[in-house]
Each structure stands twice: as structure tokens, then as C-alpha cells.
Motif scaffolding. Sequence first.
Motif, PDB file in Angstrom:
ATOM      1  N   ALA A 186      -4.479  -8.223   9.918  1.00 54.29           N
ATOM      2  CA  ALA A 186      -3.858  -8.053   8.611  1.00 54.29           C
ATOM      3  C   ALA A 186      -4.632  -8.877   7.595  1.00 54.29           C
ATOM      4  O   ALA A 186      -5.197  -9.926   7.925  1.00 54.29           O
ATOM      5  CB  ALA A 186      -2.399  -8.501   8.646  1.00 54.29           C
ATOM      6  N   TRP A 187      -4.660  -8.397   6.359  1.00 50.66           N
ATOM      7  CA  TRP A 187      -5.203  -9.178   5.249  1.00 50.66           C
ATOM      8  C   TRP A 187      -4.045  -9.812   4.507  1.00 50.66           C
ATOM      9  O   TRP A 187      -3.138  -9.113   4.041  1.00 50.66           O
ATOM     10  CB  TRP A 187      -6.025  -8.303   4.299  1.00 50.66           C
ATOM     11  N   GLU A 230      -4.670   6.177   7.231  1.00 50.56           N
ATOM     12  CA  GLU A 230      -4.412   5.071   6.316  1.00 50.56           C
ATOM     13  C   GLU A 230      -5.690   4.373   5.875  1.00 50.56           C
ATOM     14  O   GLU A 230      -5.750   3.819   4.770  1.00 50.56           O
ATOM     15  CB  GLU A 230      -3.478   4.043   6.957  1.00 50.56           C
ATOM     16  N   LEU A 271      -7.160  -6.637  -2.921  1.00 49.34           N
ATOM     17  CA  LEU A 271      -5.987  -7.507  -2.929  1.00 49.34           C
ATOM     18  C   LEU A 271      -6.182  -8.685  -3.880  1.00 49.34           C
ATOM     19  O   LEU A 271      -5.278  -9.061  -4.627  1.00 49.34           O
ATOM     20  CB  LEU A 271      -5.701  -8.012  -1.522  1.00 49.34           C
ATOM     21  N   TYR A 287       1.018  -9.414   2.810  1.00 53.35           N
ATOM     22  CA  TYR A 287      -0.004  -9.030   3.770  1.00 53.35           C
ATOM     23  C   TYR A 287       0.095  -7.538   4.054  1.00 53.35           C
ATOM     24  O   TYR A 287       1.156  -6.933   3.921  1.00 53.35           O
ATOM     25  CB  TYR A 287       0.061  -9.846   5.066  1.00 53.35           C
ATOM     26  N   VAL A 288      -1.044  -6.940   4.386  1.00 49.65           N
ATOM     27  CA  VAL A 288      -1.150  -5.515   4.709  1.00 49.65           C
ATOM     28  C   VAL A 288      -2.087  -5.379   5.903  1.00 49.65           C
ATOM     29  O   VAL A 288      -2.918  -6.247   6.161  1.00 49.65           O
ATOM     30  CB  VAL A 288      -1.694  -4.689   3.514  1.00 49.65           C
ATOM     31  N   TRP A 289      -1.974  -4.304   6.627  1.00 48.29           N
ATOM     32  CA  TRP A 289      -2.878  -4.075   7.756  1.00 48.29           C
ATOM     33  C   TRP A 289      -4.279  -3.732   7.267  1.00 48.29           C
ATOM     34  O   TRP A 289      -4.439  -3.073   6.241  1.00 48.29           O
ATOM     35  CB  TRP A 289      -2.382  -2.941   8.642  1.00 48.29           C
ATOM     36  N   ASP A 290      -5.265  -4.140   8.035  1.00 48.00           N
ATOM     37  CA  ASP A 290      -6.661  -3.742   7.809  1.00 48.00           C
ATOM     38  C   ASP A 290      -6.864  -2.388   8.481  1.00 48.00           C
ATOM     39  O   ASP A 290      -7.432  -2.281   9.562  1.00 48.00           O
ATOM     40  CB  ASP A 290      -7.598  -4.800   8.398  1.00 48.00           C
ATOM     41  N   TYR A 291      -6.371  -1.336   7.822  1.00 50.07           N
ATOM     42  CA  TYR A 291      -6.400  -0.001   8.411  1.00 50.07           C
ATOM     43  C   TYR A 291      -7.813   0.511   8.659  1.00 50.07           C
ATOM     44  O   TYR A 291      -8.048   1.284   9.591  1.00 50.07           O
ATOM     45  CB  TYR A 291      -5.684   0.992   7.501  1.00 50.07           C
ATOM     46  N   CYS A 346      -6.003  -1.922   0.877  1.00 49.36           N
ATOM     47  CA  CYS A 346      -5.924  -2.816   2.033  1.00 49.36           C
ATOM     48  C   CYS A 346      -7.277  -3.424   2.390  1.00 49.36           C
ATOM     49  O   CYS A 346      -7.727  -3.377   3.553  1.00 49.36           O
ATOM     50  CB  CYS A 346      -5.332  -2.064   3.224  1.00 49.36           C
ATOM     51  N   ARG A 347      -7.922  -3.983   1.381  1.00 45.77           N
ATOM     52  CA  ARG A 347      -9.218  -4.638   1.538  1.00 45.77           C
ATOM     53  C   ARG A 347      -9.205  -5.932   0.731  1.00 45.77           C
ATOM     54  O   ARG A 347      -8.516  -6.018  -0.294  1.00 45.77           O
ATOM     55  CB  ARG A 347     -10.340  -3.716   1.043  1.00 45.77           C
ATOM     56  N   ASN A 368       0.804  -1.218   0.000  1.00 47.35           N
ATOM     57  CA  ASN A 368       0.000   0.000   0.000  1.00 47.35           C
ATOM     58  C   ASN A 368       0.836   1.266   0.000  1.00 47.35           C
ATOM     59  O   ASN A 368       0.334   2.352  -0.319  1.00 47.35           O
ATOM     60  CB  ASN A 368      -0.957   0.012   1.189  1.00 47.35           C
TER      61      ASN A 368
END
Length: 270
Positions: free
Chosen positions: A255-256, A166, A178, A136-140, A173-174, A111
Amino acid sequence: MEGDVWAVGAAYEPYIGRWSRAVAAEFVRRLEVAPAARWLDIGCGTGAVSQAVLDAGRPAEVVGADASEAYVRYARRRIADPRAHFVAGDAGALPFPGAVADVAVSGLVLNFLPDPVRAVAELARVTRPGGTVGAYVWDYAEGMQLIRCFWDAAVALDPRARELDEGTRFPLCRPDRLRALFTGAGLAGVRVEAIDVPTRFRDFDEYWTPFLGGQGPAPGYAMSLPQDRRAALRMRLRAVVPHAADGSIPLSARAWAVRGRRGGVRTPGG
């Protein structure tokens, strides 16, 4: 703020690094990669994913690449394992030939990149046919509670802070975004799933202090404020974060995680 700052490993660790390590361990476990694989860790930062691979992935080798020379130096100092190597490298133009890795992964990076489509294409390019590509990315927007609480408090005091949140800035980040990103790169069998880890702070000071390190959007915003407004933000946060009876702050981080397979014949360990 001129941009997101990610360069000082010692400041990153208490803010996000310790929680990233918990997610990285579960992320690596779920990939179920056979032993003796060659891994590439793109946007390796302080080495959370690389260390998780060394701990649980039983790799032949893991090579981490990051655009920040400071992070590369930090990872080299922190991880003294002959199977691990760290180099400077741009995620959009990786310094590796094609099809050299059984697994190419990236943690908490996509992201922040100017061209995530190009970055995932690069992850696929350096992976052997049949190999695994993951990130993986955070679910901001909801699940990364320690940051979500911060921005909710900041926006209540300063509506302009919403532009830096964010959750607003990173629609990538969804799960649906992704999945589309990986499918668009030609990867097969794409899956997206949540990884949740507890993020418990012993008291409010342990929660607040990492925001004074200046690493990332939220700490960068906090440190851009005049002292009186930063104090007001601290008071607002202290009032709204949940507290347990012992004074600790029980939060969680989601995280996703997304993964897919490069088309072709699977190679051993891939």
C-alpha cells in the motif's frame, strides 16, 4: 459491470479485509499520534482502520463514517468498544463541523471516490490546526500481488478486461499523485511511503474463493463471466500464481501511505 460493489462485509473480509487490517495496524503506528486524540475514519468500511486505532492509537474516541449503511451496521456489530462510533456519511460532504478531529484518516477509499480532491479537502476541513491527515491505497499497478495476478491472467484471456484493471483505472494510486493530492489540499510536510505486508494463502482454493464474493472490481468481473469462462480464468490463475513446496501461495501486498499536517498551531494529541 455497472460499477464497483462494496457493501457486504462478510464477503469483503476474506477478500481484502484481513490484509487491510495488517496494513492499517502499520499505518496507525507510523502516524505516531499522541494518546487521547480524537480520530475520524472516513470510508471506514468494515472498520479495519478504526480497530487499528483502538488497538494501538490509545484514542479518546474514533468515529467512522461510510456511505454504505450496510458497512456501518457491520462495523457496529464487529467493534464493541465505547470509544468507537459509526455513522453514515459521504466522504465528499462529511457530516461533521470543521476542526473537530485531531486526526482524520481514510483507508483504501480515495481511488474509488468520484472526487478525491474534494474528499481530501473535507479531511483537512474536519481536522484541527496542527492535526494529522492521512490515507493509504493499494499499489494496484505492481505491489498488490493478489489482485495483480488476477488481472494479468484475466487480460491474457480477455484483453477487454484491461479496462477494469485497477492498475489502469486508478492512476491516483501512485506516490507522485498522492503527494500532489495532499499538497494541493494545502497540507504541510506531506510524506508518502510504502507499507508491505505478506499475504500467504494455504492453498489455491483459499486464494480463489474470495473472488467469488462479488465485492470489488476483480470479484465483480469474475462473477460476471459465464461459468465456462470463469473456469478458464481459474485454471489460468492456478497455473501462474507462485506455489511453495507445501502448496501454499506466498504473495505480498503493498500500500502507498500518505500523510500531511493541517497548517496552524498543533493541538494536544494532534
